[in-house]
Design a protein around this motif. Structure first.
Motif, short mmCIF file in Angstrom:
data_model
loop_
_atom_site.label_atom_id
_atom_site.label_comp_id
_atom_site.label_asym_id
_atom_site.label_seq_id
_atom_site.Cartn_x
_atom_site.Cartn_y
_atom_site.Cartn_z
N HIS A 175 5.32 20.24 46.02
CA HIS A 175 6.63 19.61 46.14
C HIS A 175 6.51 18.42 47.07
O HIS A 175 6.07 18.57 48.22
CB HIS A 175 7.66 20.62 46.68
N ARG A 176 6.89 17.27 46.59
CA ARG A 176 6.90 16.05 47.41
C ARG A 176 8.28 15.42 47.31
O ARG A 176 9.07 15.72 46.41
CB ARG A 176 5.85 15.05 46.93
N GLU A 177 8.56 14.54 48.24
CA GLU A 177 9.81 13.79 48.21
C GLU A 177 9.51 12.32 47.93
O GLU A 177 8.48 11.79 48.37
CB GLU A 177 10.55 13.94 49.54
N VAL A 178 10.40 11.69 47.19
CA VAL A 178 10.31 10.27 46.89
C VAL A 178 11.50 9.58 47.55
O VAL A 178 12.65 9.85 47.20
CB VAL A 178 10.32 10.01 45.37
N TYR A 179 11.20 8.73 48.50
CA TYR A 179 12.25 7.96 49.18
C TYR A 179 12.29 6.55 48.61
O TYR A 179 11.24 5.93 48.39
CB TYR A 179 11.98 7.88 50.68
N ALA A 180 13.50 6.05 48.38
CA ALA A 180 13.67 4.69 47.87
C ALA A 180 14.71 3.97 48.71
O ALA A 180 15.78 4.53 48.99
CB ALA A 180 14.08 4.70 46.41
N ALA A 181 14.41 2.75 49.11
CA ALA A 181 15.36 1.94 49.89
C ALA A 181 16.36 1.28 48.94
O ALA A 181 15.99 0.82 47.85
CB ALA A 181 14.61 0.88 50.69
N THR A 182 17.62 1.24 49.35
CA THR A 182 18.66 0.65 48.51
C THR A 182 19.31 -0.58 49.14
O THR A 182 19.98 -1.34 48.43
CB THR A 182 19.76 1.68 48.20
N ALA A 245 8.60 -1.57 53.53
CA ALA A 245 8.37 -0.41 52.67
C ALA A 245 9.64 -0.19 51.85
O ALA A 245 10.72 -0.03 52.40
CB ALA A 245 8.05 0.81 53.52
N LEU A 246 9.50 -0.15 50.53
CA LEU A 246 10.65 -0.03 49.66
C LEU A 246 10.69 1.29 48.89
O LEU A 246 11.73 1.64 48.33
CB LEU A 246 10.69 -1.21 48.70
N ALA A 247 9.60 2.01 48.88
CA ALA A 247 9.59 3.34 48.29
C ALA A 247 8.40 4.07 48.88
O ALA A 247 7.39 3.47 49.26
CB ALA A 247 9.49 3.28 46.77
N GLY A 248 8.53 5.39 48.98
CA GLY A 248 7.45 6.17 49.55
C GLY A 248 7.38 7.56 48.96
O GLY A 248 8.42 8.16 48.62
N LEU A 249 6.17 8.07 48.83
CA LEU A 249 5.93 9.44 48.36
C LEU A 249 5.38 10.23 49.54
O LEU A 249 4.38 9.84 50.15
CB LEU A 249 4.91 9.43 47.23
N THR A 250 6.04 11.32 49.87
CA THR A 250 5.65 12.08 51.06
C THR A 250 4.41 12.94 50.79
O THR A 250 4.02 13.17 49.66
CB THR A 250 6.77 12.99 51.55
N GLU A 251 3.85 13.43 51.90
CA GLU A 251 2.83 14.46 51.79
C GLU A 251 3.48 15.71 51.20
O GLU A 251 4.69 15.79 51.07
CB GLU A 251 2.26 14.75 53.18
#
Length: 253
Positions: A175-182, A245-251
């Motif tokens: 399970h990972r999280e995907v963060y996106a800047a808006t 940083a505009l998007a990131g995939l977590t550990e």
């Protein structure tokens, strides 16, 4: 993770971490440029411009994927983007990775186009379809017919959404999280940033069938303190000489 995958950033992305992640993306995609100076944003842009010129000189052009978007449902689109990237032939995937997962987004109804064009992946709900990655001539007809996806409106925050990548993978699901800047990001640019992040994470082995992804929106990633395995870096809208940083995939969570 592939042997050429970027070294995972760890922690909130400061200026040095952003530059390091952006430089590592170039080295992972184009190892022949690994020895070049990538120590500043200006040097990074110069190398990217040189790579773009080399690719443009290729008569067939760099490999290109095409995504036709009908009714945009972001969780569905993210899941299907992963499915598309997972189904790409390894040789084509390697060439696409060298082209920095270049993708064009077009507006259209996949259900109305399937009789005329051979898509490589169509979402189960037919809201989006993908072709390629392949040399530019392979999708020239499709790109001439359809207009660029019009996502000029501002991206809006959304409640967290969990998607599962279908299938069984070569390892236990994670399970990972995907963060996106808006903040100051249009819908079109949001798709571009997420596309690069997800496609490259799939090609690098960070996302596999069976994995769960929680999609989260934040104004900016600068305040996010979870450790990231991959980042999508681009020019800072407020500082043209800086990076953001505009998007990131977590550990793994």
């Amino acid at each position: 993770m592939s042997p050429h995958s970027p070294a995972p950033p760890t922690g909130p992305p400061g200026a040095d971490a952003l530059l390091s992640a952006a430089a590592e993306r170039v080295r992972a995609a184009r190892p022949e440029f690994a020895g070049r100076d990538l120590s500043t944003p200006a040097a990074l842009r110069a190398v990217r411009a040189e790579i773009a010129a080399l690719d443009a000189a290729d008569p067939a052009g760099a490999p290109l994927a095409v995504c036709v978007v009908g009714d945009l449902d972001l969780p569905s689109w993210a899941r299907e983007s992963c499915r598309f990237a997972l189904a790409v032939d390894p040789a084509a995937g390697a060439a696409w990775r060298r082209a920095f997962t270049r993708t064009v987004f077009l507006a259209g109804r996949p259900a109305n186009l399937r009789d005329r064009f051979a898509f490589d992946h169509v979402a189960d709900d037919a809201t989006a379809a993908w072709a390629g990655p392949a040399p530019e001539p392979a999708t020239a007809g499709l790109r001439r017919l359809l207009k660029t996806f019009d996502g000029a409106r501002a991206a809006r925050p959304w409640p967290p959404a969990v998607v599962e990548v279908p299938g069984a993978g070569p390892r236990p699901p994670v399970h990972r999280e995907v963060y996106a800047a808006t903040a100051q990001v249009t819908v079109a640019r949001l798709l571009v940033h997420l596309n690069h992040l997800l496609a490259e994470a799939v090609l690098d082995g960070l996302i596999a069938p069976g994995d769960r992804l929680t999609l989260r929106s934040v104004p900016r990633l600068a305040g996010v303190t979870v450790p990231f395995a991959a980042l999508r870096i681009d020019t800072d809208a407020q500082r043209p000489d800086g990076l953001q940083a505009l998007a990131g995939l977590t550990e793994e969570r």
